[in-house]
Scaffold this motif. Structure first.
Motif, mmCIF file in Angstrom:
data_model
loop_
_atom_site.group_PDB
_atom_site.id
_atom_site.type_symbol
_atom_site.label_atom_id
_atom_site.label_comp_id
_atom_site.label_asym_id
_atom_site.label_seq_id
_atom_site.Cartn_x
_atom_site.Cartn_y
_atom_site.Cartn_z
ATOM 1 N N GLN A 158 0.817 -1.220 0.000
ATOM 2 C CA GLN A 158 0.000 0.000 0.000
ATOM 3 C C GLN A 158 0.850 1.269 0.000
ATOM 4 O OE1 GLN A 158 -3.728 -0.235 2.419
ATOM 5 N NE2 GLN A 158 -2.647 -1.971 3.296
ATOM 6 N N ILE A 159 2.139 1.099 0.053
ATOM 7 C CA ILE A 159 3.061 2.232 0.048
ATOM 8 C C ILE A 159 2.767 3.181 -1.132
ATOM 9 C CG2 ILE A 159 4.918 1.246 -1.385
ATOM 10 C CD1 ILE A 159 6.830 2.050 0.941
ATOM 11 N N PHE A 160 2.279 2.595 -2.241
ATOM 12 C CA PHE A 160 2.021 3.410 -3.439
ATOM 13 C C PHE A 160 0.782 4.286 -3.295
ATOM 14 C CE2 PHE A 160 4.341 -0.385 -4.886
ATOM 15 C CZ PHE A 160 5.479 0.245 -5.365
ATOM 16 N N ALA A 161 0.022 4.074 -2.220
ATOM 17 C CA ALA A 161 -1.157 4.922 -1.989
ATOM 18 C C ALA A 161 -0.747 6.274 -1.419
ATOM 19 C CB ALA A 161 -2.103 4.224 -1.011
ATOM 20 N N LEU A 162 0.489 6.365 -0.928
ATOM 21 C CA LEU A 162 0.910 7.600 -0.247
ATOM 22 C C LEU A 162 1.098 8.729 -1.255
ATOM 23 C CD1 LEU A 162 3.422 5.948 2.248
ATOM 24 C CD2 LEU A 162 1.167 6.912 2.800
ATOM 25 N N GLN A 163 0.268 9.736 -1.116
ATOM 26 C CA GLN A 163 0.278 10.837 -2.092
ATOM 27 C C GLN A 163 1.426 11.809 -1.809
ATOM 28 O OE1 GLN A 163 -3.680 12.480 -2.565
ATOM 29 N NE2 GLN A 163 -4.620 10.461 -2.469
ATOM 30 N N PHE A 164 1.933 12.411 -2.854
ATOM 31 C CA PHE A 164 3.052 13.374 -2.785
ATOM 32 C C PHE A 164 4.333 12.722 -2.237
ATOM 33 C CE2 PHE A 164 -0.850 15.852 -2.581
ATOM 34 C CZ PHE A 164 -0.645 16.774 -3.591
ATOM 35 N N LEU A 165 4.456 11.395 -2.376
ATOM 36 C CA LEU A 165 5.669 10.704 -1.928
ATOM 37 C C LEU A 165 6.714 10.696 -3.057
ATOM 38 C CD1 LEU A 165 7.253 8.847 0.057
ATOM 39 C CD2 LEU A 165 6.023 6.901 -0.940
ATOM 40 N N PHE A 166 6.295 10.259 -4.221
ATOM 41 C CA PHE A 166 7.220 10.215 -5.359
ATOM 42 C C PHE A 166 7.390 11.621 -5.952
ATOM 43 C CE2 PHE A 166 6.141 5.755 -5.036
ATOM 44 C CZ PHE A 166 7.343 5.146 -5.326
ATOM 45 N N GLN A 200 9.887 6.961 -12.566
ATOM 46 C CA GLN A 200 10.158 5.694 -13.253
ATOM 47 C C GLN A 200 11.573 5.197 -12.920
ATOM 48 O OE1 GLN A 200 8.236 3.669 -14.995
ATOM 49 N NE2 GLN A 200 9.777 2.307 -15.891
ATOM 50 N N GLU A 201 12.538 6.117 -12.868
ATOM 51 C CA GLU A 201 13.919 5.713 -12.525
ATOM 52 C C GLU A 201 13.969 5.092 -11.138
ATOM 53 O OE1 GLU A 201 15.820 9.378 -14.919
ATOM 54 O OE2 GLU A 201 16.594 9.113 -12.860
ATOM 55 N N SER A 232 15.035 1.093 -7.233
ATOM 56 C CA SER A 232 14.848 1.046 -5.782
ATOM 57 C C SER A 232 15.056 -0.350 -5.194
ATOM 58 C CB SER A 232 13.424 1.515 -5.441
ATOM 59 O OG SER A 232 13.094 1.124 -4.142
ATOM 60 N N GLU A 233 15.926 -0.417 -4.202
ATOM 61 C CA GLU A 233 16.126 -1.681 -3.488
ATOM 62 C C GLU A 233 14.939 -1.925 -2.547
ATOM 63 O OE1 GLU A 233 20.204 -2.545 -1.837
ATOM 64 O OE2 GLU A 233 19.018 -2.732 0.009
ATOM 65 N N GLU A 254 14.575 7.568 1.548
ATOM 66 C CA GLU A 254 15.992 7.920 1.334
ATOM 67 C C GLU A 254 16.345 7.839 -0.153
ATOM 68 O OE1 GLU A 254 18.499 5.445 3.829
ATOM 69 O OE2 GLU A 254 17.343 6.094 5.597
ATOM 70 N N GLU A 255 15.844 6.809 -0.809
ATOM 71 C CA GLU A 255 16.149 6.641 -2.240
ATOM 72 C C GLU A 255 15.538 7.787 -3.063
ATOM 73 O OE1 GLU A 255 16.378 1.738 -2.270
ATOM 74 O OE2 GLU A 255 14.481 2.717 -2.680
#
Ligand code: 6CS
Length: 363
Positions: free
Chosen positions: A126-134, A142-143, A148-149, A357-358
């Motif tokens: 569900q980490i991808f649900a976090l808005q304004f993270l990426f 995409q990179e 990402s490890e 961190e990444e």
């Protein structure tokens, strides 16, 4: 109205699902492999004939399905026709969550899967649900997805506990909101009936804005928007346009509040049982496809933005949020990361810590 082609597919769900599971594990065929010559070292000579079923959550023309079709063409070429990959459009094999189960139990070998639909099972996904993270840049996102490890090793391990191996993560583009009333400030979300995917954290993210989120499959979404069961939804622009959601919505807010992430997944047991040379071909093709799918989503998103803007029969007011307006949403979205760490994560937020961190390093 949900298009007829999807409806027809849905009617065949049960029959097909039973059939696929019954055939699971029998993908190897007895047909000629083209390997008559002993010592022949061409790829096909070493490859046993097989058929792999590759299910997607989208229909012909949309990014996920086109991905599967391109993947199939490449595998066919690399194996001199020994291996056939059959891409499946969304609709014939049940809901998105049914498709997750099909992959897990070997009813299909491969699937493009949105992490939102595994939210009740693989909590960390569900980490991808976090808005304004990426990052705002789709290219940088995409990179990160590729390198990402935290995602390609740590999150992959969490999925493998459920017999699902994500071989790659990729974006289908930045997500935007469509709505029946304007969405420009968090106040606009007060009591707003928002459709989301089946992920508790996506629902939580919209509750943080004051909305009343409801999870449902996209197959029900056109009708639900049309009759007001829900008032809005989020998706990349190509999907909004191709699924015709703009026909039943008055506004599209360019919010870029998140990126839509999809995963190329395989049944773990099946993948681990592949001969090394075949596994290498799968891995190599998955890697090659990253550049292909980035270009595909970019051109589809660009094209459908113009289509929506120029659709005078179904006018849509397109509003781009300013940085200041986005900040007001960001302020409410960032604390959801603590909710993820405390209430969702089973590893005390370790994957999110590493991913943050990444992301920081990539910007
Ligand atoms: O909103 C959804 O549920 C759908 N959106 C996309 C971009 N792909 C498939 C997914 O099911």
């Amino acid at each position: 109205m949900f298009k007829k082609k999807y409806l027809f597919g849905l009617l065949t769900v049960l029959a097909l699902s039973f059939l696929l599971v019954a055939c699971g594990g029998e993908e190897e065929t007895e047909t000629d492999t083209g390997s008559d010559t002993e010592g022949d070292d061409t790829a096909s000579s070493d490859i046993e004939a097989a058929t792999w079923r590759f299910v997607t959550e989208e229909v012909s023309g949309q990014v996920q399905y086109e991905y599967a079709a391109e993947f199939a063409a490449r595998i066919d070429e690399k194996t001199d026709g020994a291996i056939t990959v059959e891409p499946y459009e969304y609709g014939g094999l049940g809901s998105e969550t049914d498709q997750v189960e099909l992959l897990q139990n070997g009813g299909v070998e491969m699937a493009v899967m949105s992490p939102g639909f595994t939210g009740g099972m693989v909590k960390e996904g569900q980490i991808f649900a976090l808005q304004f993270l990426f990052p705002d840049s789709v290219e940088t996102t995409q990179e990160i997805l590729e390198t990402s490890e935290a995602l390609n090793t740590d999150l992959r391990e969490r999925y493998e506990e459920y017999n699902i191996s994500p071989l790659s993560f990729w974006t289908e583009g930045a997500m935007q909101w469509t709505s029946s009333t304007p969405l420009e400030t968090p106040e606009d979300f007060q009591d707003f009936k928002m459709r989301t995917q089946e992920s508790p954290l996506i629902l939580e993210s919209y509750r943080a804005y004051g909305a009343e989120p409801t999870a449902m499959s996209w197959s029900e979404l056109y009708t639900a928007l049309d009759n007001g069961t829900v008032q809005g939804q989020e998706n990349p622009i190509f999907f909004i346009g191709d699924a015709s959601f703009n026909e039943v919505q008055d506004y599209m807010t360019i919010s870029n509040h998140n990126n839509y992430v999809a995963m190329t997944t395989v049944n773990t047991d099946w993948y681990n049982g592949l001969d090394d040379n075949v596994k290498d071909i799968v891995d190599e093709t998955v890697e090659e496809m990253q550049e292909w799918v980035f270009d595909e989503q970019a051109s589809q998103n660009e094209e459908f933005l113009e289509t929506i803007k120029n659709d005078t029969d179904n006018p849509t007011e397109v509003v781009e949020l300013t940085e200041e307006q986005r900040d007001a949403f960001r302020e409410l979205a960032v604390p959801v990361r603590d909710f993820y760490r405390d209430e969702v994560s089973e590893v005390d937020g370790a994957i999110l810590d590493k991913l943050e961190e990444e992301i920081e390093a990539a910007q």
